[in-house]
Design a protein around this motif. Sequence first.
Motif, PDB file in Angstrom:
ATOM      1  N   LEU A  45     -13.633   2.236  -3.873  1.00 19.47           N
ATOM      2  CA  LEU A  45     -13.722   3.357  -5.083  1.00 19.47           C
ATOM      3  C   LEU A  45     -14.904   4.185  -4.895  1.00 19.47           C
ATOM      4  O   LEU A  45     -14.854   5.250  -5.051  1.00 19.47           O
ATOM      5  CB  LEU A  45     -13.928   2.673  -6.304  1.00 19.47           C
TER       6      LEU A  45
ATOM      7  N   LYS B  98     -12.835  12.058  -6.565  1.00 22.18           N
ATOM      8  CA  LYS B  98     -11.692  12.416  -7.250  1.00 22.18           C
ATOM      9  C   LYS B  98     -11.301  11.565  -8.323  1.00 22.18           C
ATOM     10  O   LYS B  98     -10.856  11.979  -9.347  1.00 22.18           O
ATOM     11  CB  LYS B  98     -10.418  11.875  -6.207  1.00 22.18           C
TER      12      LYS B  98
ATOM     13  N   GLY C  21      -4.748   5.261  -8.118  1.00 19.83           N
ATOM     14  CA  GLY C  21      -5.912   5.724  -7.403  1.00 19.83           C
ATOM     15  C   GLY C  21      -6.952   4.570  -7.360  1.00 19.83           C
ATOM     16  O   GLY C  21      -7.353   4.167  -6.248  1.00 19.83           O
TER      17      GLY C  21
ATOM     18  N   LYS D   1      -9.948  14.254   3.651  1.00 22.34           N
ATOM     19  CA  LYS D   1     -10.810  13.172   3.761  1.00 22.34           C
ATOM     20  C   LYS D   1     -12.392  13.727   4.297  1.00 22.34           C
ATOM     21  O   LYS D   1     -12.565  12.961   5.358  1.00 22.34           O
ATOM     22  CB  LYS D   1     -10.443  11.857   4.175  1.00 22.34           C
TER      23      LYS D   1
ATOM     24  N   HIS E  30       1.362   6.895  -6.487  1.00 22.35           N
ATOM     25  CA  HIS E  30       0.166   7.965  -6.660  1.00 22.35           C
ATOM     26  C   HIS E  30       0.424   9.206  -6.397  1.00 22.35           C
ATOM     27  O   HIS E  30       0.163  10.173  -7.250  1.00 22.35           O
ATOM     28  CB  HIS E  30      -0.778   7.271  -5.628  1.00 22.35           C
ATOM     29  N   LEU E  31       1.338   9.510  -5.115  1.00 23.29           N
ATOM     30  CA  LEU E  31       1.710  11.077  -4.703  1.00 23.29           C
ATOM     31  C   LEU E  31       2.582  11.623  -5.867  1.00 23.29           C
ATOM     32  O   LEU E  31       2.716  12.675  -5.975  1.00 23.29           O
ATOM     33  CB  LEU E  31       2.076  10.941  -3.295  1.00 23.29           C
TER      34      LEU E  31
ATOM     35  N   SER F 156      -8.127  14.964  -0.554  1.00 28.25           N
ATOM     36  CA  SER F 156      -7.379  13.687  -0.065  1.00 28.25           C
ATOM     37  C   SER F 156      -6.813  14.078   1.133  1.00 28.25           C
ATOM     38  O   SER F 156      -6.711  13.159   2.126  1.00 28.25           O
ATOM     39  CB  SER F 156      -6.167  13.512  -1.048  1.00 28.25           C
TER      40      SER F 156
ATOM     41  N   ARG G  40       0.926  -1.181  -0.021  1.00 32.56           N
ATOM     42  CA  ARG G  40       0.178   0.040   0.165  1.00 32.56           C
ATOM     43  C   ARG G  40       0.924   1.174   0.111  1.00 32.56           C
ATOM     44  O   ARG G  40       0.437   2.179  -0.702  1.00 32.56           O
ATOM     45  CB  ARG G  40      -0.818  -0.039   1.208  1.00 32.56           C
TER      46      ARG G  40
ATOM     47  N   TRP H 218     -10.545   2.258   1.786  1.00 28.70           N
ATOM     48  CA  TRP H 218     -11.479   3.337   1.209  1.00 28.70           C
ATOM     49  C   TRP H 218     -12.616   3.051   0.118  1.00 28.70           C
ATOM     50  O   TRP H 218     -13.423   3.599   0.393  1.00 28.70           O
ATOM     51  CB  TRP H 218     -10.290   4.351   0.766  1.00 28.70           C
TER      52      TRP H 218
HETATM   53  C1  HEM Z   1      -7.488  14.009  -9.186  1.00 27.00           C
HETATM   54  C2  HEM Z   1      -6.192  13.702  -9.022  1.00 27.00           C
HETATM   55  C3  HEM Z   1      -5.649  12.949  -7.564  1.00 27.00           C
HETATM   56  C4  HEM Z   1      -4.708  13.518  -6.738  1.00 27.00           C
HETATM   57  C5  HEM Z   1      -4.212  15.014  -6.964  1.00 27.00           C
HETATM   58  C6  HEM Z   1      -4.643  12.826  -5.445  1.00 27.00           C
HETATM   59  C7  HEM Z   1      -4.199  13.304  -4.456  1.00 27.00           C
HETATM   60  C8  HEM Z   1      -4.001  12.305  -3.255  1.00 27.00           C
HETATM   61  C9  HEM Z   1      -3.017  12.724  -2.437  1.00 27.00           C
HETATM   62  C10 HEM Z   1      -2.399  13.859  -1.795  1.00 27.00           C
HETATM   63  C11 HEM Z   1      -3.336  11.308  -1.354  1.00 27.00           C
HETATM   64  C12 HEM Z   1      -2.645  11.476   0.206  1.00 27.00           C
HETATM   65  C13 HEM Z   1      -3.556  11.805   1.255  1.00 27.00           C
HETATM   66  C14 HEM Z   1      -3.044  11.274   2.565  1.00 27.00           C
HETATM   67  O1  HEM Z   1      -2.628  10.320   2.528  1.00 27.00           O
HETATM   68  O2  HEM Z   1      -3.330  12.273   3.345  1.00 27.00           O
HETATM   69  C15 HEM Z   1      -4.112  10.601  -2.141  1.00 27.00           C
HETATM   70  C16 HEM Z   1      -4.355   9.372  -1.323  1.00 27.00           C
HETATM   71  C17 HEM Z   1      -5.549   8.676  -1.785  1.00 27.00           C
HETATM   72  N1  HEM Z   1      -6.034   8.562  -2.973  1.00 27.00           N
HETATM   73 FE1  HEM Z   1      -5.788  10.087  -4.642  1.00 27.00          FE
HETATM   74  N2  HEM Z   1      -5.715  11.803  -5.696  1.00 27.00           N
HETATM   75  C18 HEM Z   1      -6.048  11.784  -6.818  1.00 27.00           C
HETATM   76  C19 HEM Z   1      -6.680  10.891  -7.645  1.00 27.00           C
HETATM   77  C20 HEM Z   1      -7.499   9.619  -7.255  1.00 27.00           C
HETATM   78  C21 HEM Z   1      -8.149   8.766  -7.656  1.00 27.00           C
HETATM   79  C22 HEM Z   1      -8.521   8.866  -9.120  1.00 27.00           C
HETATM   80  C23 HEM Z   1      -8.621   7.721  -6.688  1.00 27.00           C
HETATM   81  C24 HEM Z   1      -9.468   6.508  -6.798  1.00 27.00           C
HETATM   82  C25 HEM Z   1     -10.089   6.298  -7.479  1.00 27.00           C
HETATM   83  C26 HEM Z   1      -7.723   8.214  -5.607  1.00 27.00           C
HETATM   84  C27 HEM Z   1      -7.579   7.316  -4.423  1.00 27.00           C
HETATM   85  C28 HEM Z   1      -6.951   7.491  -3.459  1.00 27.00           C
HETATM   86  C29 HEM Z   1      -6.996   6.651  -2.116  1.00 27.00           C
HETATM   87  C30 HEM Z   1      -7.888   5.796  -1.845  1.00 27.00           C
HETATM   88  C31 HEM Z   1      -6.025   7.391  -1.241  1.00 27.00           C
HETATM   89  C32 HEM Z   1      -5.740   7.144   0.197  1.00 27.00           C
HETATM   90  C33 HEM Z   1      -4.698   5.631   0.137  1.00 27.00           C
HETATM   91  C34 HEM Z   1      -4.430   5.355   1.533  1.00 27.00           C
HETATM   92  O3  HEM Z   1      -4.275   6.169   2.495  1.00 27.00           O
HETATM   93  O4  HEM Z   1      -4.440   4.086   1.558  1.00 27.00           O
HETATM   94  N3  HEM Z   1      -6.911   9.171  -5.747  1.00 27.00           N
HETATM   95  N4  HEM Z   1      -4.493  11.089  -3.289  1.00 27.00           N
END
Ligand code: HEM
Length: 191
Positions: free
Chosen positions: A82, A91, A71, A154, A15-16, A151, A8, A80
């Motif tokens: 979808l 997102k 993501g 949350k 992802h970041l 993100s 993970r 989390w």
């Molecule tokens: C649109 C552009 C996106 C940006 C800028 C973005 C940005 C981020 C950031 C900064 C985090 C870290 C948050 C944290 O740990 O506090 C994060 C986590 C996450 N993102 Fe994205 N995201 C994007 C797209 C997506 C998409 C399309 C999905 C799912 C379909 C997604 C699902 C997730 C999930 C589930 C996490 C939490 C992961 C974890 O802590 O296990 N994100 N995202």
Amino acid sequence: MRLAPRARKAVLTVHLVAAGAWIGIDVLVAVLVGVGLGGGSDAVRGLALRALAEFVVTPMLVSALVCLGSGLLLGLATKWGLVRYWWVAVKLVLNVLLCVLIVVALRPGMADVGAAGVATEAGRLPATDISFLVFPPAVSLTLLAVATVLSVYKPGGRVRRRSQGAPRGAGRSAAPDMRRTLSEARPTFVA
Ligand code: HEM
């Protein structure tokens, strides 16, 4: 399927990095658009427009797709989900929307932008109006900022499945048997 903690973290890192690269490329686009449409010599404006046409769209699309793919994996293979939480679902919609806009709205216009760059460098007026260029970085940076805020904070609002007999808030419990009950239940939408 659940990702092991180390896996993970690896996917979250990808992802970041992808999200950061995407935002960085958008900032670069904003700079090139500002220089290309703004003041300055013909040579500099033309060069900025040609660089925009040649180098930007593919890396932007790649980082957007990597962000989407990682993501999706994070959503599907962590707690989390979808479409379990609004912040993830929103997102997902934003990311898909931006990918579609890159392909159908931004990329086709790049030939005109390149031609405008060549004309500007030669001291001629561009044959086509390229003022539309202000919109892509403005729209994309705004939506990516929204995605980043979602993100990090949350915000609540769970798209929740709750069985009729299950107590309120049971969805937050980590008990596996309760989760099984919840996954079999009819979906209800909770603000
Ligand atoms: C649109 C552009 C996106 C940006 C800028 C973005 C940005 C981020 C950031 C900064 C985090 C870290 C948050 C944290 O740990 O506090 C994060 C986590 C996450 N993102 Fe994205 N995201 C994007 C797209 C997506 C998409 C399309 C999905 C799912 C379909 C997604 C699902 C997730 C999930 C589930 C996490 C939490 C992961 C974890 O802590 O296990 N994100 N995202």
